[in-house]
Design a protein around this motif. Structure first.
Motif, PDB file in Angstrom:
ATOM      1  N   SER A  56      36.959  45.088  39.891  1.00  0.00           N
ATOM      2  CA  SER A  56      35.948  44.264  39.241  1.00  0.00           C
ATOM      3  C   SER A  56      34.548  44.713  39.639  1.00  0.00           C
ATOM      4  CB  SER A  56      36.155  42.789  39.590  1.00  0.00           C
ATOM      5  OG  SER A  56      36.299  42.612  40.982  1.00  0.00           O
ATOM      6  N   ARG A  63      28.094  40.785  34.169  1.00  0.00           N
ATOM      7  CA  ARG A  63      29.327  41.439  34.604  1.00  0.00           C
ATOM      8  C   ARG A  63      30.446  41.283  33.574  1.00  0.00           C
ATOM      9  NH1 ARG A  63      32.682  40.608  40.242  1.00  0.00           N
ATOM     10  NH2 ARG A  63      32.704  38.421  39.621  1.00  0.00           N
ATOM     11  N   LEU A  64      30.587  40.117  32.993  1.00  0.00           N
ATOM     12  CA  LEU A  64      31.660  39.919  32.029  1.00  0.00           C
ATOM     13  C   LEU A  64      31.498  40.845  30.832  1.00  0.00           C
ATOM     14  CD1 LEU A  64      34.218  38.429  31.332  1.00  0.00           C
ATOM     15  CD2 LEU A  64      32.827  36.590  30.336  1.00  0.00           C
ATOM     16  N   GLN A  65      30.270  41.033  30.378  1.00  0.00           N
ATOM     17  CA  GLN A  65      30.037  41.942  29.252  1.00  0.00           C
ATOM     18  C   GLN A  65      30.366  43.385  29.653  1.00  0.00           C
ATOM     19  OE1 GLN A  65      27.813  39.308  30.032  1.00  0.00           O
ATOM     20  NE2 GLN A  65      28.910  38.229  28.400  1.00  0.00           N
ATOM     21  N   HIS A  67      32.647  44.206  31.854  1.00  0.00           N
ATOM     22  CA  HIS A  67      34.108  44.255  31.877  1.00  0.00           C
ATOM     23  C   HIS A  67      34.679  44.407  30.473  1.00  0.00           C
ATOM     24  CE1 HIS A  67      34.858  42.180  36.041  1.00  0.00           C
ATOM     25  NE2 HIS A  67      34.244  43.331  36.141  1.00  0.00           N
ATOM     26  N   TYR A  68      34.159  43.623  29.546  1.00  0.00           N
ATOM     27  CA  TYR A  68      34.651  43.694  28.166  1.00  0.00           C
ATOM     28  C   TYR A  68      34.479  45.102  27.605  1.00  0.00           C
ATOM     29  CZ  TYR A  68      35.115  38.584  27.570  1.00  0.00           C
ATOM     30  OH  TYR A  68      35.504  37.273  27.645  1.00  0.00           O
ATOM     31  N   SER A  86      41.480  40.803  40.330  1.00  0.00           N
ATOM     32  CA  SER A  86      40.977  39.529  39.849  1.00  0.00           C
ATOM     33  C   SER A  86      40.727  38.605  41.042  1.00  0.00           C
ATOM     34  CB  SER A  86      41.989  38.924  38.865  1.00  0.00           C
ATOM     35  OG  SER A  86      41.482  37.749  38.264  1.00  0.00           O
ATOM     36  N   ASP A 101      34.880  34.200  35.113  1.00  0.00           N
ATOM     37  CA  ASP A 101      34.694  35.541  34.545  1.00  0.00           C
ATOM     38  C   ASP A 101      35.945  36.391  34.736  1.00  0.00           C
ATOM     39  OD1 ASP A 101      32.140  34.797  33.882  1.00  0.00           O
ATOM     40  OD2 ASP A 101      31.154  35.947  35.464  1.00  0.00           O
ATOM     41  N   HIS A 102      36.589  36.246  35.893  1.00  0.00           N
ATOM     42  CA  HIS A 102      37.820  37.002  36.134  1.00  0.00           C
ATOM     43  C   HIS A 102      38.907  36.578  35.144  1.00  0.00           C
ATOM     44  CE1 HIS A 102      36.806  39.334  39.661  1.00  0.00           C
ATOM     45  NE2 HIS A 102      36.241  38.279  40.216  1.00  0.00           N
ATOM     46  N   ALA A 104      38.446  35.377  32.146  1.00  0.00           N
ATOM     47  CA  ALA A 104      38.090  35.909  30.832  1.00  0.00           C
ATOM     48  C   ALA A 104      38.405  37.405  30.748  1.00  0.00           C
ATOM     49  CB  ALA A 104      36.609  35.660  30.557  1.00  0.00           C
ATOM     50  N   THR A 105      38.196  38.126  31.847  1.00  0.00           N
ATOM     51  CA  THR A 105      38.537  39.550  31.873  1.00  0.00           C
ATOM     52  C   THR A 105      40.046  39.738  31.748  1.00  0.00           C
ATOM     53  OG1 THR A 105      36.607  40.032  33.261  1.00  0.00           O
ATOM     54  CG2 THR A 105      38.357  41.691  33.190  1.00  0.00           C
ATOM     55  N   ARG A 108      40.999  39.355  28.212  1.00  0.00           N
ATOM     56  CA  ARG A 108      40.594  40.515  27.400  1.00  0.00           C
ATOM     57  C   ARG A 108      41.600  41.652  27.578  1.00  0.00           C
ATOM     58  NH1 ARG A 108      35.965  40.517  23.995  1.00  0.00           N
ATOM     59  NH2 ARG A 108      35.284  42.651  23.583  1.00  0.00           N
TER      60      ARG A 108
END
Length: 265
Positions: A56, A63-65, A67-68, A86, A101-102, A104-105, A108
């Motif tokens: 991560s 960060r989430l963007q 990761h996506y 995670s 966020d983890h 959501a990753t 994805r």
């Protein structure tokens, strides 16, 4: 740590790094420069790779963007299996903001069509000494909640075990904890014994926690993450012991007292 262990096991590796000068020099490993947020560079860097160990990203507002973008690039490059670091209790409504966020990753990755293995790490024992102020006090709204802290050394061993034979770990989620549940007050006692420095825990209210961190001038998302680390403990979301470290590595996880005696890797 993971790269060194894989090299010692004779695996060829492609090391995706932001700075080639910081990449470890290992047999059978070569570095490729890219960043998670750069989809085109990531896609090119991942061409031909079948198994990806995705650590991560550093904490950041976007960060989430990042990761996506990286997960999408991996799928487009033909990666077949992602092993992702995670966080314990990752959920859309987790108290610890970054655990959301983890989650959501994870979702994805699952939606990408790639196989996956999720390593859900509890609170890092490595970070605990850094939470102590110059006055020897750990301050936060953790109350009497417990956490099951895990050493990054154990996480690396677990990742190595999965990456050596990823096929048998497809679709698995592993909860990686240490061997004990500790309150912050108990952790402070262990830190005192293990370091020779007097450390104590001072509980804060939520209001006190935000006030005591205001002087750092950090953005709101960062302060929320700092404070919710403690409130997640108070809510019981970092409690519980898992057998997964032993199950994956054949070794008992490292305790806080033992961690404090070990050399820095």
């Amino acid at each position: 740590m993971v790269a060194r262990q894989l090299a010692a096991s004779g695996f060829a590796q492609r090391l995706l790094v932001r700075d080639a000068l910081r990449a470890p020099q290992l047999d059978g490993a070569h570095a490729v420069v890219c960043s998670y947020g750069d989809g085109a560079a990531s896609r090119q860097a991942l061409e031909g790779a079948k198994v990806l160990f995705m650590v991560s990203a550093a904490e950041a507002e976007d960060r989430l963007q990042q990761h996506y973008a990286f997960v999408d690039a991996a799928a487009e490059a033909g990666v077949e299996h992602v092993v992702y670091t995670s966080f314990y209790g990752a959920a859309p409504d987790a108290t610890f903001t970054l655990a959301r966020d983890h989650y959501a990753t994870e979702e994805r990755i699952k939606a990408s069509g790639m196989e996956y293995t999720l390593l859900r790490d509890n609170f890092y024992l490595d970070f605990l000494p850094l939470m102590t102020g110059d006055d020897g006090v750990i301050r936060g709204p953790a109350g009497d909640g417990v956490f099951s802290g895990v050493a990054r050394e154990d996480i690396a061993r677990c990742a190595h075990a999965v990456l050596r034979d990823p096929a048998i770990h497809k679709g698995m989620t592993y909860n990686l904890t240490g061997p004990e549940e500790l309150t912050m007050a108990q952790a402070a006692e262990v830190l005192s014994s293990g370091t020779g420095r007097t450390v104590r825990y001072q509980p804060e209210t939520l209001e006190e926690a935000y006030a005591s961190r205001a002087s750092y001038g950090a953005p709101q998302w960062q302060v929320d993450a700092w404070v919710s680390t403690y409130t997640a403990m108070a809510a019981g979301e970092m409690a519980g012991l898992s057998p997964d470290v032993h199950g994956l590595t054949g070794q008992d996880p490292i305790s806080l007292a033992e961690f404090l005696t070990r050399p820095v890797l």
